[in-house]
Design a protein around this motif. Structure first.
Motif, PDB file in Angstrom:
ATOM      1  N   UNK A 134       0.852  -1.193   0.000  1.00 58.77           N
ATOM      2  CA  UNK A 134       0.000   0.000   0.000  1.00 58.77           C
ATOM      3  C   UNK A 134       0.887   1.241   0.000  1.00 58.77           C
ATOM      4  N   UNK A 135       1.031   1.813  -1.175  1.00 62.74           N
ATOM      5  CA  UNK A 135       1.865   3.003  -1.337  1.00 62.74           C
ATOM      6  C   UNK A 135       0.987   4.226  -1.177  1.00 62.74           C
ATOM      7  N   UNK A 136       1.422   5.157  -0.360  1.00 67.58           N
ATOM      8  CA  UNK A 136       0.634   6.367  -0.133  1.00 67.58           C
ATOM      9  C   UNK A 136       1.019   7.421  -1.171  1.00 67.58           C
ATOM     10  N   UNK A 137       0.007   7.967  -1.828  1.00 68.40           N
ATOM     11  CA  UNK A 137       0.280   8.959  -2.858  1.00 68.40           C
ATOM     12  C   UNK A 137       1.147   8.366  -3.948  1.00 68.40           C
TER      13      UNK A 137
ATOM     14  N   UNK B 286      11.145  14.456  -6.659  1.00 70.21           N
ATOM     15  CA  UNK B 286      11.247  13.078  -7.138  1.00 70.21           C
ATOM     16  C   UNK B 286       9.906  12.426  -7.392  1.00 70.21           C
ATOM     17  N   UNK B 287       8.868  13.238  -7.668  1.00 66.20           N
ATOM     18  CA  UNK B 287       7.482  12.819  -7.901  1.00 66.20           C
ATOM     19  C   UNK B 287       6.747  12.473  -6.613  1.00 66.20           C
ATOM     20  N   UNK B 288       7.408  12.548  -5.495  1.00 69.01           N
ATOM     21  CA  UNK B 288       6.796  12.176  -4.213  1.00 69.01           C
ATOM     22  C   UNK B 288       6.007  13.343  -3.628  1.00 69.01           C
ATOM     23  N   UNK B 289       6.526  14.560  -3.747  1.00 62.86           N
ATOM     24  CA  UNK B 289       5.894  15.709  -3.100  1.00 62.86           C
ATOM     25  C   UNK B 289       4.709  16.259  -3.888  1.00 62.86           C
ATOM     26  N   UNK B 290       4.645  15.997  -5.181  1.00 63.91           N
ATOM     27  CA  UNK B 290       3.527  16.471  -5.992  1.00 63.91           C
ATOM     28  C   UNK B 290       3.031  15.312  -6.854  1.00 63.91           C
ATOM     29  N   UNK B 291       2.199  14.425  -6.271  1.00 62.64           N
ATOM     30  CA  UNK B 291       1.754  13.247  -7.024  1.00 62.64           C
ATOM     31  C   UNK B 291       0.848  13.584  -8.201  1.00 62.64           C
ATOM     32  N   UNK B 292       0.305  14.808  -8.242  1.00 57.38           N
ATOM     33  CA  UNK B 292      -0.604  15.172  -9.336  1.00 57.38           C
ATOM     34  C   UNK B 292       0.121  15.237 -10.679  1.00 57.38           C
TER      35      UNK B 292
ATOM     36  N   UNK C 133      -2.143   3.985 -10.667  1.00 61.13           N
ATOM     37  CA  UNK C 133      -0.718   3.728 -10.847  1.00 61.13           C
ATOM     38  C   UNK C 133       0.157   4.591  -9.945  1.00 61.13           C
ATOM     39  N   UNK C 134       1.322   4.046  -9.630  1.00 64.63           N
ATOM     40  CA  UNK C 134       2.410   4.779  -8.978  1.00 64.63           C
ATOM     41  C   UNK C 134       3.562   4.834  -9.983  1.00 64.63           C
ATOM     42  N   UNK C 135       4.177   5.999 -10.112  1.00 63.90           N
ATOM     43  CA  UNK C 135       5.187   6.228 -11.143  1.00 63.90           C
ATOM     44  C   UNK C 135       6.575   6.286 -10.515  1.00 63.90           C
ATOM     45  N   UNK C 136       7.493   5.492 -11.079  1.00 66.37           N
ATOM     46  CA  UNK C 136       8.814   5.282 -10.484  1.00 66.37           C
ATOM     47  C   UNK C 136       9.899   5.645 -11.486  1.00 66.37           C
ATOM     48  N   UNK C 137      10.738   6.641 -11.202  1.00 67.52           N
ATOM     49  CA  UNK C 137      11.925   6.883 -12.026  1.00 67.52           C
ATOM     50  C   UNK C 137      13.103   6.094 -11.456  1.00 67.52           C
ATOM     51  N   UNK C 138      13.790   5.329 -12.282  1.00 62.35           N
ATOM     52  CA  UNK C 138      14.900   4.505 -11.784  1.00 62.35           C
ATOM     53  C   UNK C 138      16.201   4.913 -12.481  1.00 62.35           C
ATOM     54  N   UNK C 139      17.111   5.565 -11.762  1.00 61.15           N
ATOM     55  CA  UNK C 139      18.362   5.996 -12.388  1.00 61.15           C
ATOM     56  C   UNK C 139      19.279   4.854 -12.781  1.00 61.15           C
TER      57      UNK C 139
END
Length: 564
Positions: free
Chosen positions: A14-17, A190-196, A241-247
């Protein structure tokens, strides 16, 4: 890949935001995968680049038996072929409908993997790129993972060189980073603070999506000229969906992207289309009164409360300060047969009146049941309760700014129970459906993944229809506040820009001051040397100068000869 522990996660994390940092993916090379992946490569001409892409896929650390590649030839002339260096499970299919969305949809239809990995035919994946993507998908079934692309102008090597080189940086560096992605991550923490804005990560160059999630969302929109990747990303976000950038997932783009070459005209074209489909891009919907294909908020009202109650609620919603709404009125419209001879005796007269009143209102739909909508918010209001002019707008601001998945609006509380309106975030309830256990209340799951809040209806100007003031339609107070807030935000940004400019000027002035000090120091030293030289010259002149020195040297040389 070396043998290791299998990637494990709770029954459904369960991922929040959009806080994907709550997951802990295994280190590359240290785990045992089980999911299959279909790499879909749409291609139009560019045989040489395609050969390099397939060679890069042939050298992946992810197990070959878990990778299938579907190359979609989208009308190339001459037709494309599969090069000799490619993954074993590689197929070539054709798609006659022009355009990358059609080609991707054809590849999606042919794919069999647990995960769909979009890959452009000019992006060469680094050796561990697919593994880097797939380790995330083993942790949750609703992720979208994106590579870090690097844009190279290096002379393309031979396919066998790509397949045999462990680190592609040796072939393609120096290369430019994907600056757009870097800027997006910096703006959003990193997309965490503004999930919109997280869905903007979905670009087709090198992105992977859980296949079941993608098929629930629907294929790419072939009616769009540009912006198809972003639009699909938006729908994926509404699907939970949750969006993940992977370096650590790196891909080398052979040459600059189309956007890098022609950003302004591309934005002009794509914005004209995606404004109709992505309500989250509020700046593209600056018109004060028009409606759009996908509304910002879908409002549901039940018809069984009667014509007067329904009209009071619906008319108030339509007159609010958020014109970007669509209203669905739920009732048995398919079976409704009006009484023609004695209409006043019709037991379904109120339903007939509702249908007649809103039959030609473009923002109202009459439906038998609430249908799936890709609107980011869904407001359910009991008929007979009237929101104020800016009630909906204020609730939307609250939900967006605080990140809530559900805002309950308490309207009345009696011995019979509670009457409430509900503002639901579509993404939150979609994710709740994915993660909820059997028999679990969806609201509890929403609390875990986005949060739930109760507010008082009176504080947000909800009133019973009998007590509601007449609708003015001025849309004045809230708009004035919004305009004032926008002006304050603009001035704040301008002040910040000026502060940054002043800081740069100060830095430059400091550098010039330092240079000036060093110049004065060097000038002073040069003046001292010049004065000393003048003094030495004067001394020499008084004591005979060069002639005397020459005579002295001549005598010394003469003595030396005699002694020899």
């Amino acid at each position: 890949m070396t043998a290791g522990a299998a990637a494990t996660a709770p029954a459904c994390a369960r991922i929040r935001g959009n806080d994907y940092t709550a997951l802990a993916p295994p280190a590359l090379g240290s785990w045992t995968p089980s999911l299959t992946v279909s790499v879909v490569v749409p291609a139009y001409n560019g045989q040489r680049k395609l050969d390099l892409v397939l060679a890069g896929l042939a050298a992946q650390t992810y197990p070959a038996e878990l990778i299938e590649v579907v190359v979609v030839d989208n009308g190339s002339d001459p037709p494309l072929r599969l090069g000799p260096i490619r993954p074993e499970l590689t197929r070539l299919i054709t798609c006659e409908s022009p355009g990358r969305p059609s080609a991707r949809n054809a590849g999606l239809a042919a794919a069999t993997g647990d995960v769909i990995h979009w890959l452009d035919s000019d992006v060469v994946p680094a050796r561990q790129a697919v593994e880097a993507h797939m380790r995330w998908h083993h942790l949750a079934p609703y992720l979208v993972v994106a590579s870090y692309l690097r844009f190279t102008s290096a002379e393309p090597p031979a396919p066998e060189v790509v397949a045999e080189t462990a680190d592609l940086a040796a072939l393609f560096e120096p290369a430019e980073p994907h600056q757009w992605l870097i800027d997006l991550l910096e703006r959003t923490g990193g997309l965490v603070e503004d999930p919109h804005r997280a869905f903007s990560l979905h670009v087709g160059g090198a992105t992977s999506v859980n296949a079941r999630l993608l098929r629930r969302t629907g294929p790419m929109d072939v009616d769009l000229v540009l912006g198809q990747d972003t639009e699909l990303g938006y729908r994926l976000a509404q699907a939970g969906a949750v969006f993940v950038p992977d370096p650590e997932a790196v891909g080398y783009h052979l040459g600059p992207s189309m956007r890098m070459r022609d950003k302004a005209p591309i934005d002009r074209v794509s914005h004209a289309f995606i404004a109709d489909r992505i309500p989250s891009y509020r700046w593209l919907r600056s018109h004060p009164g028009r409606s759009w294909k996908v509304p910002y908020v879908q409002v549901t009202v039940e018809a069984d409360a009667g014509y007067d109650a329904v009209r009071a609620t619906v008319d108030a919603v339509l007159a609010g300060t958020i014109p970007d709404v669509a209203v669905e009125i739920i009732g048995p419209w398919d079976t409704l047969v009006p009484e023609r001879r004695a209409p006043l005796t019709d037991p379904d007269l109120d339903l007939v009146l509702i249908r007649g009143h809103y039959a030609h209102e473009g923002r109202v739909r009459l439906r038998a049941f609430s249908e799936q909508s890709f609107a980011p918010y869904h407001l359910r209001v009991p008929a007979g309760w009237v929101p104020g002019e800016d009630s909906v707008a204020r609730l939307l601001d609250l939900a967006r700014e605080q990140g809530y998945g559900l805002v309950n609006v308490l309207l009345a509380e009696t011995a019979e129970g509670v009457t409430a309106a509900r503002l639901e975030r579509t993404a939150a309830f979609s994710r709740a459906v994915i993660v909820a256990g059997e028999g679990e209340d969806l609201d509890d799951a929403v609390e875990d993944v986005f949060g739930v809040l109760w507010v008082d209806g009176g504080a947000y100007d909800f009133t019973p229809a009998a007590e509601a003031p007449p609708i003015t339609g001025r849309r004045s107070a809230y708009r004035a506040r919004q305009e004032a807030a926008a002006e304050v935000a603009r001035l704040t940004r301008e002040a910040e820009r000026l502060r940054e400019q002043v800081t740069r000027w100060r830095d430059e002035a400091g550098k010039w001051r330092k240079s000036a000090v060093e110049f004065r120091r060097e000038l002073g030293a040069a003046r001292k040397e010049l004065a000393a030289a003048k003094k030495a010259a004067q001394t020499q002149q008084r004591t005979g100068g060069p002639a005397k020195l020459a005579a002295t040297l001549k005598r010394a040389l003469s003595r030396g000869s005699e002694e020899k």
